[in-house]
Design a protein around this motif. Structure first.
Motif, mmCIF file in Angstrom:
data_model
loop_
_atom_site.group_PDB
_atom_site.id
_atom_site.type_symbol
_atom_site.label_atom_id
_atom_site.label_comp_id
_atom_site.label_asym_id
_atom_site.label_seq_id
_atom_site.Cartn_x
_atom_site.Cartn_y
_atom_site.Cartn_z
ATOM 1 N N ASN A 53 -8.160 4.710 23.146
ATOM 2 C CA ASN A 53 -9.577 4.344 23.249
ATOM 3 C C ASN A 53 -10.256 4.350 21.882
ATOM 4 O O ASN A 53 -11.130 3.517 21.615
ATOM 5 C CB ASN A 53 -10.301 5.301 24.196
ATOM 6 N N ILE A 54 -9.872 5.281 21.034
ATOM 7 C CA ILE A 54 -10.448 5.339 19.682
ATOM 8 C C ILE A 54 -9.957 4.162 18.846
ATOM 9 O O ILE A 54 -10.747 3.484 18.180
ATOM 10 C CB ILE A 54 -10.103 6.684 19.015
ATOM 11 N N ILE A 55 -8.656 3.884 18.902
ATOM 12 C CA ILE A 55 -8.116 2.749 18.160
ATOM 13 C C ILE A 55 -8.745 1.442 18.636
ATOM 14 O O ILE A 55 -9.043 0.551 17.832
ATOM 15 C CB ILE A 55 -6.581 2.694 18.309
ATOM 16 N N GLY A 56 -8.975 1.334 19.946
ATOM 17 C CA GLY A 56 -9.566 0.125 20.516
ATOM 18 C C GLY A 56 -11.069 0.042 20.361
ATOM 19 O O GLY A 56 -11.697 -0.893 20.880
ATOM 20 N N LEU A 57 -11.657 0.987 19.651
ATOM 21 C CA LEU A 57 -13.101 1.033 19.392
ATOM 22 C C LEU A 57 -13.920 1.149 20.673
ATOM 23 O O LEU A 57 -15.071 0.723 20.734
ATOM 24 C CB LEU A 57 -13.550 -0.207 18.589
ATOM 25 N N LEU A 58 -13.305 1.727 21.699
ATOM 26 C CA LEU A 58 -14.018 2.006 22.943
ATOM 27 C C LEU A 58 -14.635 3.403 22.906
ATOM 28 O O LEU A 58 -15.493 3.724 23.727
ATOM 29 C CB LEU A 58 -13.056 1.896 24.136
ATOM 30 N N ASP A 72 -13.571 -0.320 7.608
ATOM 31 C CA ASP A 72 -13.786 1.085 7.930
ATOM 32 C C ASP A 72 -14.752 1.152 9.114
ATOM 33 O O ASP A 72 -15.963 1.005 8.960
ATOM 34 C CB ASP A 72 -14.357 1.832 6.723
ATOM 35 N N THR A 73 -14.219 1.383 10.289
ATOM 36 C CA THR A 73 -15.030 1.313 11.508
ATOM 37 C C THR A 73 -16.040 2.445 11.603
ATOM 38 O O THR A 73 -17.031 2.335 12.329
ATOM 39 C CB THR A 73 -14.134 1.323 12.757
ATOM 40 N N THR A 74 -15.791 3.545 10.880
ATOM 41 C CA THR A 74 -16.735 4.667 10.950
ATOM 42 C C THR A 74 -18.051 4.336 10.248
ATOM 43 O O THR A 74 -19.038 5.060 10.408
ATOM 44 C CB THR A 74 -16.115 5.928 10.315
ATOM 45 N N GLN A 75 -18.074 3.237 9.492
ATOM 46 C CA GLN A 75 -19.295 2.818 8.806
ATOM 47 C C GLN A 75 -20.036 1.704 9.540
ATOM 48 O O GLN A 75 -21.061 1.216 9.060
ATOM 49 C CB GLN A 75 -18.953 2.342 7.383
ATOM 50 N N LEU A 76 -19.508 1.286 10.693
ATOM 51 C CA LEU A 76 -20.093 0.159 11.416
ATOM 52 C C LEU A 76 -21.038 0.630 12.513
ATOM 53 O O LEU A 76 -20.801 1.657 13.156
ATOM 54 C CB LEU A 76 -18.991 -0.699 12.049
ATOM 55 N N ASP A 77 -22.110 -0.145 12.748
ATOM 56 C CA ASP A 77 -22.983 0.149 13.888
ATOM 57 C C ASP A 77 -22.331 -0.398 15.161
ATOM 58 O O ASP A 77 -21.284 -1.055 15.117
ATOM 59 C CB ASP A 77 -24.385 -0.412 13.673
ATOM 60 N N ALA A 79 -23.066 -2.827 17.224
ATOM 61 C CA ALA A 79 -22.931 -4.287 17.323
ATOM 62 C C ALA A 79 -21.754 -4.773 16.486
ATOM 63 O O ALA A 79 -20.970 -5.623 16.925
ATOM 64 C CB ALA A 79 -24.217 -4.970 16.879
ATOM 65 N N ALA A 80 -21.615 -4.224 15.291
ATOM 66 C CA ALA A 80 -20.514 -4.625 14.410
ATOM 67 C C ALA A 80 -19.168 -4.171 14.982
ATOM 68 O O ALA A 80 -18.167 -4.893 14.881
ATOM 69 C CB ALA A 80 -20.722 -4.061 13.021
ATOM 70 N N ARG A 81 -19.136 -2.982 15.569
ATOM 71 C CA ARG A 81 -17.898 -2.505 16.207
ATOM 72 C C ARG A 81 -17.505 -3.401 17.368
ATOM 73 O O ARG A 81 -16.323 -3.717 17.558
ATOM 74 C CB ARG A 81 -18.084 -1.056 16.696
ATOM 75 N N THR A 82 -18.492 -3.822 18.151
ATOM 76 C CA THR A 82 -18.224 -4.705 19.282
ATOM 77 C C THR A 82 -17.663 -6.039 18.805
ATOM 78 O O THR A 82 -16.711 -6.577 19.379
ATOM 79 C CB THR A 82 -19.499 -4.922 20.110
ATOM 80 N N ARG A 83 -18.250 -6.591 17.738
ATOM 81 C CA ARG A 83 -17.755 -7.860 17.185
ATOM 82 C C ARG A 83 -16.324 -7.713 16.678
ATOM 83 O O ARG A 83 -15.469 -8.562 16.939
ATOM 84 C CB ARG A 83 -18.654 -8.339 16.038
ATOM 85 N N LEU A 84 -16.067 -6.626 15.960
ATOM 86 C CA LEU A 84 -14.725 -6.408 15.430
ATOM 87 C C LEU A 84 -13.719 -6.254 16.555
ATOM 88 O O LEU A 84 -12.621 -6.837 16.508
ATOM 89 C CB LEU A 84 -14.718 -5.173 14.529
ATOM 90 N N ARG A 85 -14.078 -5.466 17.567
ATOM 91 C CA ARG A 85 -13.191 -5.289 18.713
ATOM 92 C C ARG A 85 -12.884 -6.626 19.383
ATOM 93 O O ARG A 85 -11.734 -6.927 19.713
ATOM 94 C CB ARG A 85 -13.814 -4.325 19.726
ATOM 95 N N GLY A 86 -13.901 -7.458 19.566
ATOM 96 C CA GLY A 86 -13.720 -8.728 20.259
ATOM 97 C C GLY A 86 -12.830 -9.699 19.510
ATOM 98 O O GLY A 86 -12.121 -10.509 20.125
ATOM 99 N N HIS A 87 -12.842 -9.625 18.176
ATOM 100 C CA HIS A 87 -12.090 -10.584 17.373
ATOM 101 C C HIS A 87 -10.749 -10.058 16.890
ATOM 102 O O HIS A 87 -9.812 -10.840 16.704
ATOM 103 C CB HIS A 87 -12.929 -11.025 16.170
#
Length: 229
Positions: A53-58, A72-77, A79-87
């Motif tokens: 779940n952590i790797i998948g940004l869930l 670096d996902t720990t620096q993303l808000d 919305a940005a995490r959701t976009r990265l996960r989707g792509h």
């Protein structure tokens, strides 16, 4: 080859600040390079689902650094995490989670529709290409309920590839299938990996399948216990 996934000192705790605070991941370091096909094994309760779940940004780690395709996902808000996960990340689960009222093609189109907001011919062509690739062209207009378990999982795999992710997370992808169907689905995942260069992290209890991966990572009590090729 570049790193598709890099975890540094990932920790995860629940009920933080309470008397029952519990840490379930204890400093996980893990790197997946482009094109790798890696099995994640471990007993129930070892933290596999939490880590996935952590790797998948869930979910987010309590501490540590998590990079996906260099970001670096720990620096993303959010919305940005959701976009990265989707792509960047595709998901295949033990249960296919197809929408029963939709056809195979419509299910494959769903990630693209969520991303773009409206259907177009390019999405249909992409769905047709992927269904052909997983051997289901003849079933493109079949509803999910009119397909076998193996066929449903192949549709789920095609859906996971819709956005051309660099990384696919597969959580017990053959767990609900008979032996022959499981072998066929696993062979398809390996072919995708070989021919498309997609990186895979596969959670499995099936050691026969794990042994067919490039590398095995064993998680025990929230720590990486062993890694072997």
């Amino acid at each position: 080859m570049a790193d598709v996934l890099a975890l540094q000192a990932i920790r995860k705790s629940y009920a933080i600040g309470t008397p029952v605070e519990t840490e379930v991941l204890h400093g996980i370091d893990l790197t997946l390079r482009a094109g790798e096909f890696v099995a994640l094994i471990g007993p129930s309760g070892s933290g596999k689902s939490t880590l996935l779940n952590i790797i998948g940004l869930l979910d987010s780690p309590t501490s540590g650094r998590l990079e996906v395709t260099g970001a670096d996902t720990t620096q993303l808000d959010d919305a940005a995490r959701t976009r990265l996960r989707g792509h960047a990340i595709g998901f295949v689960f033990q249960y296919h989670y197809l929408i029963s009222a939709f056809t195979a093609a419509e299910n494959v189109m769903m990630p693209m529709l969520v991303d773009r907001g409206h259907p177009d011919r390019q999405m249909e062509q992409r769905a047709d290409e992927l269904l052909d690739w997983v051997g289901l062209s003849r079933w493109r207009n079949n509803r999910a309920t009119n397909m076998s378990g193996g066929q449903q999982q192949r549709v789920a795999i095609a859906r996971a590839l819709a956005m051309e992710p660099a990384l696919v997370l597969a959580d017990e992808p053959t767990g609900n299938l008979d032996t022959a169907s499981a072998d066929s689905v696993f062979a398809l995942l390996r072919r995708i990996n070989a021919e498309r260069g997609t990186t895979f992290l596969v959670v499995t209890h099936n050691m026969a399948l794990a042994e067919r991966c490039d590398r095995i990572v064993e998680l025990v009590d929230g720590r990486i216990h062993a890694e072997r090729a």
